[in-house]
Design a protein around this motif. Structure first.
Motif, PDB file in Angstrom:
ATOM      1  N   LEU A  81     139.718  -3.995  75.288  1.00 41.85           N
ATOM      2  CA  LEU A  81     139.300  -5.334  75.718  1.00 41.85           C
ATOM      3  C   LEU A  81     138.269  -4.997  76.667  1.00 41.85           C
ATOM      4  CD1 LEU A  81     140.258  -8.284  76.072  1.00 41.85           C
ATOM      5  CD2 LEU A  81     141.691  -7.448  78.145  1.00 41.85           C
ATOM      6  N   GLY A  82     137.279  -5.929  76.339  1.00 40.77           N
ATOM      7  CA  GLY A  82     136.015  -5.867  77.245  1.00 40.77           C
ATOM      8  C   GLY A  82     135.520  -6.991  77.937  1.00 40.77           C
ATOM      9  N   TYR A  83     134.660  -6.741  78.684  1.00 38.53           N
ATOM     10  CA  TYR A  83     134.089  -7.958  79.604  1.00 38.53           C
ATOM     11  C   TYR A  83     132.449  -7.630  79.864  1.00 38.53           C
ATOM     12  CZ  TYR A  83     133.026 -10.937  83.638  1.00 38.53           C
ATOM     13  OH  TYR A  83     132.477 -11.977  84.420  1.00 38.53           O
ATOM     14  N   ARG A  84     131.782  -8.641  79.512  1.00 39.94           N
ATOM     15  CA  ARG A  84     130.407  -8.667  79.372  1.00 39.94           C
ATOM     16  C   ARG A  84     129.730  -9.591  80.373  1.00 39.94           C
ATOM     17  NH1 ARG A  84     128.064 -11.683  74.130  1.00 39.94           N
ATOM     18  NH2 ARG A  84     129.467 -13.720  74.306  1.00 39.94           N
ATOM     19  N   HIS A  85     128.463  -9.149  81.004  1.00 38.47           N
ATOM     20  CA  HIS A  85     127.891 -10.002  81.916  1.00 38.47           C
ATOM     21  C   HIS A  85     126.029  -9.958  81.383  1.00 38.47           C
ATOM     22  CE1 HIS A  85     126.523 -11.496  85.810  1.00 38.47           C
ATOM     23  NE2 HIS A  85     125.525 -10.592  85.793  1.00 38.47           N
ATOM     24  N   ALA A  86     125.856 -11.382  81.387  1.00 35.89           N
ATOM     25  CA  ALA A  86     124.466 -11.257  80.810  1.00 35.89           C
ATOM     26  C   ALA A  86     123.517 -11.256  81.943  1.00 35.89           C
ATOM     27  CB  ALA A  86     124.297 -12.792  80.377  1.00 35.89           C
ATOM     28  N   LEU A  87     122.599 -10.340  81.948  1.00 37.09           N
ATOM     29  CA  LEU A  87     121.593 -10.177  83.088  1.00 37.09           C
ATOM     30  C   LEU A  87     120.421 -10.866  82.659  1.00 37.09           C
ATOM     31  CD1 LEU A  87     121.703  -6.216  83.007  1.00 37.09           C
ATOM     32  CD2 LEU A  87     122.578  -7.749  84.569  1.00 37.09           C
ATOM     33  N   SER A  88     120.195 -11.032  81.270  1.00 38.82           N
ATOM     34  CA  SER A  88     119.234 -12.336  80.777  1.00 38.82           C
ATOM     35  C   SER A  88     119.840 -12.906  79.409  1.00 38.82           C
ATOM     36  CB  SER A  88     117.835 -11.780  80.629  1.00 38.82           C
ATOM     37  OG  SER A  88     117.854 -10.749  79.460  1.00 38.82           O
ATOM     38  N   ASN A  89     119.370 -13.671  78.809  1.00 37.94           N
ATOM     39  CA  ASN A  89     119.585 -14.159  77.685  1.00 37.94           C
ATOM     40  C   ASN A  89     119.449 -13.072  76.497  1.00 37.94           C
ATOM     41  OD1 ASN A  89     120.526 -16.199  76.060  1.00 37.94           O
ATOM     42  ND2 ASN A  89     118.525 -16.278  74.678  1.00 37.94           N
ATOM     43  N   GLN A  90     118.682 -12.115  76.442  1.00 35.52           N
ATOM     44  CA  GLN A  90     118.580 -10.907  75.650  1.00 35.52           C
ATOM     45  C   GLN A  90     119.518  -9.674  76.055  1.00 35.52           C
ATOM     46  OE1 GLN A  90     115.756 -12.390  76.916  1.00 35.52           O
ATOM     47  NE2 GLN A  90     115.254 -13.674  75.128  1.00 35.52           N
ATOM     48  N   THR A  91     119.855  -9.497  77.315  1.00 36.17           N
ATOM     49  CA  THR A  91     120.330  -8.237  77.855  1.00 36.17           C
ATOM     50  C   THR A  91     121.782  -8.549  78.224  1.00 36.17           C
ATOM     51  OG1 THR A  91     118.292  -7.314  78.338  1.00 36.17           O
ATOM     52  CG2 THR A  91     119.858  -6.067  79.101  1.00 36.17           C
ATOM     53  N   VAL A 125     125.190  -1.091  77.868  1.00 37.84           N
ATOM     54  CA  VAL A 125     124.116  -2.249  77.774  1.00 37.84           C
ATOM     55  C   VAL A 125     123.660  -2.685  76.297  1.00 37.84           C
ATOM     56  CG1 VAL A 125     121.854  -0.954  78.141  1.00 37.84           C
ATOM     57  CG2 VAL A 125     122.019  -3.210  78.858  1.00 37.84           C
ATOM     58  N   ARG A 126     123.699  -3.720  76.100  1.00 42.55           N
ATOM     59  CA  ARG A 126     123.292  -4.491  74.639  1.00 42.55           C
ATOM     60  C   ARG A 126     122.023  -5.134  74.798  1.00 42.55           C
ATOM     61  NH1 ARG A 126     128.193  -5.962  71.048  1.00 42.55           N
ATOM     62  NH2 ARG A 126     128.627  -3.661  71.550  1.00 42.55           N
ATOM     63  N   HIS A 127     120.881  -4.967  74.252  1.00 40.29           N
ATOM     64  CA  HIS A 127     119.636  -5.730  74.373  1.00 40.29           C
ATOM     65  C   HIS A 127     118.949  -6.152  73.085  1.00 40.29           C
ATOM     66  CE1 HIS A 127     115.756  -7.112  76.174  1.00 40.29           C
ATOM     67  NE2 HIS A 127     115.315  -6.349  75.018  1.00 40.29           N
ATOM     68  N   ARG A 128     118.970  -7.400  72.758  1.00 40.12           N
ATOM     69  CA  ARG A 128     118.412  -8.085  71.670  1.00 40.12           C
ATOM     70  C   ARG A 128     116.917  -8.273  71.855  1.00 40.12           C
ATOM     71  NH1 ARG A 128     121.254 -10.968  67.767  1.00 40.12           N
ATOM     72  NH2 ARG A 128     119.822 -11.143  65.946  1.00 40.12           N
ATOM     73  N   LEU A 129     116.004  -7.077  70.914  1.00 37.22           N
ATOM     74  CA  LEU A 129     114.716  -7.275  71.154  1.00 37.22           C
ATOM     75  C   LEU A 129     114.043  -8.420  70.574  1.00 37.22           C
ATOM     76  CD1 LEU A 129     114.055  -3.447  69.955  1.00 37.22           C
ATOM     77  CD2 LEU A 129     113.708  -4.514  72.274  1.00 37.22           C
ATOM     78  N   ASN A 130     114.337  -8.925  69.499  1.00 39.25           N
ATOM     79  CA  ASN A 130     113.906 -10.214  68.949  1.00 39.25           C
ATOM     80  C   ASN A 130     115.124 -10.560  68.021  1.00 39.25           C
ATOM     81  OD1 ASN A 130     113.736  -8.706  66.466  1.00 39.25           O
ATOM     82  ND2 ASN A 130     111.622  -7.971  67.207  1.00 39.25           N
ATOM     83  N   ASP A 131     114.781 -11.641  66.949  1.00 39.66           N
ATOM     84  CA  ASP A 131     115.910 -11.841  66.210  1.00 39.66           C
ATOM     85  C   ASP A 131     116.199 -11.148  64.948  1.00 39.66           C
ATOM     86  OD1 ASP A 131     113.623 -12.342  64.835  1.00 39.66           O
ATOM     87  OD2 ASP A 131     114.010 -14.301  63.998  1.00 39.66           O
ATOM     88  N   MET A 132     115.448  -9.774  64.933  1.00 40.75           N
ATOM     89  CA  MET A 132     115.893  -8.895  64.003  1.00 40.75           C
ATOM     90  C   MET A 132     116.167  -7.681  64.301  1.00 40.75           C
ATOM     91  SD  MET A 132     112.421  -9.594  61.426  1.00 40.75           S
ATOM     92  CE  MET A 132     113.119  -8.476  60.202  1.00 40.75           C
ATOM     93  N   VAL A 133     116.162  -7.057  65.612  1.00 37.96           N
ATOM     94  CA  VAL A 133     116.471  -5.939  66.049  1.00 37.96           C
ATOM     95  C   VAL A 133     117.277  -5.836  67.312  1.00 37.96           C
ATOM     96  CG1 VAL A 133     115.925  -3.629  66.866  1.00 37.96           C
ATOM     97  CG2 VAL A 133     114.473  -5.043  65.367  1.00 37.96           C
ATOM     98  N   GLU A 134     118.550  -5.256  67.337  1.00 34.26           N
ATOM     99  CA  GLU A 134     119.460  -5.267  68.764  1.00 34.26           C
ATOM    100  C   GLU A 134     119.578  -3.708  69.035  1.00 34.26           C
ATOM    101  OE1 GLU A 134     122.906  -8.002  69.179  1.00 34.26           O
ATOM    102  OE2 GLU A 134     123.882  -5.828  69.128  1.00 34.26           O
ATOM    103  N   LEU A 135     119.520  -3.213  70.148  1.00 31.63           N
ATOM    104  CA  LEU A 135     119.915  -1.825  70.515  1.00 31.63           C
ATOM    105  C   LEU A 135     121.220  -2.096  71.586  1.00 31.63           C
ATOM    106  CD1 LEU A 135     116.498  -0.905  71.854  1.00 31.63           C
ATOM    107  CD2 LEU A 135     117.382  -0.701  69.449  1.00 31.63           C
ATOM    108  N   ASP A 136     121.922  -0.818  71.404  1.00 28.57           N
ATOM    109  CA  ASP A 136     122.915  -0.722  72.239  1.00 28.57           C
ATOM    110  C   ASP A 136     123.101   0.642  72.625  1.00 28.57           C
ATOM    111  OD1 ASP A 136     125.565  -1.372  73.274  1.00 28.57           O
ATOM    112  OD2 ASP A 136     126.715  -0.762  71.399  1.00 28.57           O
TER     113      ASP A 136
END
Length: 187
Positions: A81-91, A125-136
């Motif tokens: 079970l996880g909890y996430r917090h948006a630092l920004s729309n992408q992160t 931390v999970r970050h969406r670089l753009n609509d094609m790449v996501e880093l975790d």
């Protein structure tokens, strides 16, 4: 007035998918090939993962993995079970507490079957670089078989519509590491 409402609804419907594409994905199912190096032995296996948002901030995740090599079969099950917090729309940062069950069976009659249930904690931390790449990236603590280890996992998802090609590396301690290649369906 009716035209303004209709135009507003159409604008919102068209802009929502664009915003969702720039947000890290916490809603998917995946399957992957895994290669484990454990105490100098290499194991090939496969796994499946899922993640599903329950609320905008709470999600559930799970994984199964099956390995077999040289008379040893290893199965691993993980639900969290996880909890996430948006630092920004992408992160987004997140934390997960999970239950883990591992089962090991040996083909040799002189060796026996063993299994254990433990727990894990992770922060990432999970970050969406753009609509094609996501880093975790995630740090994790696992406590099972009367042993506790701290490790790290990094990964990337390369999107093509609702599908992604996934690659990752997990280093649990000085003796265990995993490389995985897979595909995910995002919903």
């Amino acid at each position: 007035m009716k035209r303004i409402l209709i135009a507003s609804a159409i604008t919102a419907a068209l802009s929502a998918p664009t915003m969702a594409q720039n947000t890290p994905s916490f809603d998917f199912v995946s399957a992957d090939y895994q290669r484990v190096d454990s105490f100098g032995e290499d194991f090939d296996g496969f796994g499946a993962d899922f993640s599903r948002s329950l609320t905008p901030n709470v999600f559930v995740e799970g994984a199964v993995a099956f390995f077999s090599e040289s008379g040893v079969d290893l199965d691993n099950y993980d639900i969290g079970l996880g909890y996430r917090h948006a630092l920004s729309n992408q992160t987004h940062t997140y934390g997960v507490i999970s239950a883990i069950h591992t089962n090991v069976e040996f083909d040799s009659p002189s060796l026996m079957h063993t299994d254990d249930t433990g727990w894990g904690l992770a922060a990432g931390v999970r970050h969406r670089l753009n609509d094609m790449v996501e880093l975790d990236a995630r740090l994790q603590h696992v406590d099972i078989f009367d042993d506790s280890d701290i490790g790290a996992r990094i990964g990337a998802k390369f999107f093509r519509g609702v599908w992604s090609f996934d690659i990752g590396y997990n280093h649990q301690d000085s003796e265990n590491s995993t490389v995985n290649l897979g595909v995910s369906y995002h919903f």
